[in-house]
Enzyme design. Structure first.
Site, PDB file in Angstrom:
ATOM      1  N   GLU A 108       0.843  -1.208   0.000  1.00  0.00           N
ATOM      2  CA  GLU A 108       0.000   0.000   0.000  1.00  0.00           C
ATOM      3  C   GLU A 108       0.874   1.254   0.000  1.00  0.00           C
ATOM      4  O   GLU A 108       0.556   2.265  -0.635  1.00  0.00           O
ATOM      5  CB  GLU A 108      -0.915  -0.048   1.229  1.00  0.00           C
ATOM      6  CG  GLU A 108      -2.104   0.863   1.204  1.00  0.00           C
ATOM      7  CD  GLU A 108      -3.168   0.493   0.187  1.00  0.00           C
ATOM      8  OE1 GLU A 108      -2.865   0.568  -1.023  1.00  0.00           O
ATOM      9  OE2 GLU A 108      -4.297   0.154   0.582  1.00  0.00           O
TER      10      GLU A 108
ATOM     11  N   THR B 230      -4.627   8.348  -5.008  1.00  0.00           N
ATOM     12  CA  THR B 230      -4.767   8.459  -3.549  1.00  0.00           C
ATOM     13  C   THR B 230      -3.783   9.482  -2.994  1.00  0.00           C
ATOM     14  O   THR B 230      -4.136  10.291  -2.124  1.00  0.00           O
ATOM     15  CB  THR B 230      -4.553   7.077  -2.897  1.00  0.00           C
ATOM     16  OG1 THR B 230      -5.575   6.210  -3.375  1.00  0.00           O
ATOM     17  CG2 THR B 230      -4.655   7.146  -1.384  1.00  0.00           C
TER      18      THR B 230
END
Ligand code: HSE
Length: 305
Positions: free
Chosen positions: A128, A180
């Site tokens: 991530e 993101t």
């Protein structure tokens, strides 16, 4: 066992008021990963989809997570991954988490299930980090645990599975990309105390609503005064879609993860389908391409294919 295939689910992070701490697991869409143990050192990657993701393992979300796991391993040298991504990167429904969580659960099976779920989340968070620059676990945890999860703490990791009533999720995914990292950079570093009080009251209300199966309390608590005012600007017609969903009977909803997907929660499959129709209706008039999905909550997380 030398090779294994898994299906790894999409997830919705934040759940409106729980920025970086709440997430839920969807039944679909699902990525597919085939992982094998190899005699060569490191991680080799073969992409069989059209997303052109990096094949250099250290720059690839799945690869980075597997490399971290290999640092911990003395018995094996490397992995070969065949990656078939179905969940579009940058969609806001946990595409990077599905990559990291899927391969880490697959590797754990190949290694005789020696790691706990908590350790698996820890490895997957390294993937991530490659995707967004932040080691947040609010997509990874529901992908691995299934259901709805709370990340009470990132360091040390503290993950709690939250009981919930039957819930159906409607997603509208505009075909635009929101990174993101960009969606994190536009957020203020500090917030007024008044907003913080509203937000933590809503988080407590939402978790209590889930655990007491109280749809009305869930509905009242689905409010975000911290993140949505900023990120909604990145999503065309966000408030029209959200209002259309609520008017069709949804309990509430908002931005899925960092967007651009918008999600709504409903108490029945019938309502979730009416919500889908009304959300679609708004976007059909915009000329922007989009996809919609309706999904139950997936209680299992990543599973063997
Ligand atoms: N909690 C993360 C964020 C999720 O909102 O930035 C990203 O998918």
């Amino acid at each position: 066992m030398n090779s294994i295939k898994v299906k790894s689910p999409a997830t919705v992070a934040n759940l409106v008021c729980g920025f970086d701490i709440l997430g839920l697991c969807l039944d679909s869409p699902l990525d597919e990963f085939t992982l094998s143990i190899t005699d060569t050192v490191g991680v080799t990657i073969e992409n069989i989809d059209n997303y052109n993701l990096p094949t250099d393992a250290s720059k690839n979300v799945s690869g980075a997570a597997l490399l971290k796991m290999l640092e911990n391993e003395n018995d094996i040298k490397g992995f070969h991954l065949i990656s078939n991504k179905i969940i579009k990167p940058g969609s806001g429904i946990g595409s990077s988490a599905a990559s990291a969580a899927g391969v880490i659960v697959a590797a754990n099976h190949l290694l005789g299930n020696k790691y706990s779920k908590l350790q698996l989340v820890d490895f997957a968070m390294y993937g991530e980090e490659v995707a967004s620059g932040a080691k947040h676990a609010d997509n990874i945890a529901p992908a691995i645990y299934g259901g709805i999860t709370l990340i009470r703490s990132n360091s040390p990791l503290d993950i709690i599975s939250i009981d919930h009533p039957e819930l159906f999720v409607t997603i509208l995914h505009p075909q635009i990309e929101v990174k993101t990292a960009d969606a994190r950079n536009i957020l203020p570093k500090e917030i007024p105390l008044k907003n913080a009080v509203t937000q933590w009251a809503n988080v407590a209300g939402l978790v209590t609503g889930f655990m007491q199966h109280d749809y009305n309390l869930i509905s009242r608590s689905l409010e975000d005064v911290v993140v949505e005012p900023y990120r909604s600007r990145l999503i065309p017609h966000f408030y029209e879609v959200k209002n259309a969903g609520k008017n069709a009977g949804a309990l509430g909803g908002g931005i899925s993860g960092s967007g651009p997907s918008i999600f709504m929660l409903s108490s029945t499959a019938e309502i979730a389908t009416s919500v889908e129709l009304e959300m679609k209706d708004v976007y059909l008039r915009t000329g922007i391409e989009f996809h919609t999905h309706v999904s139950k909550i997936n209680k299992e997380g990543v599973k063997l294919a």
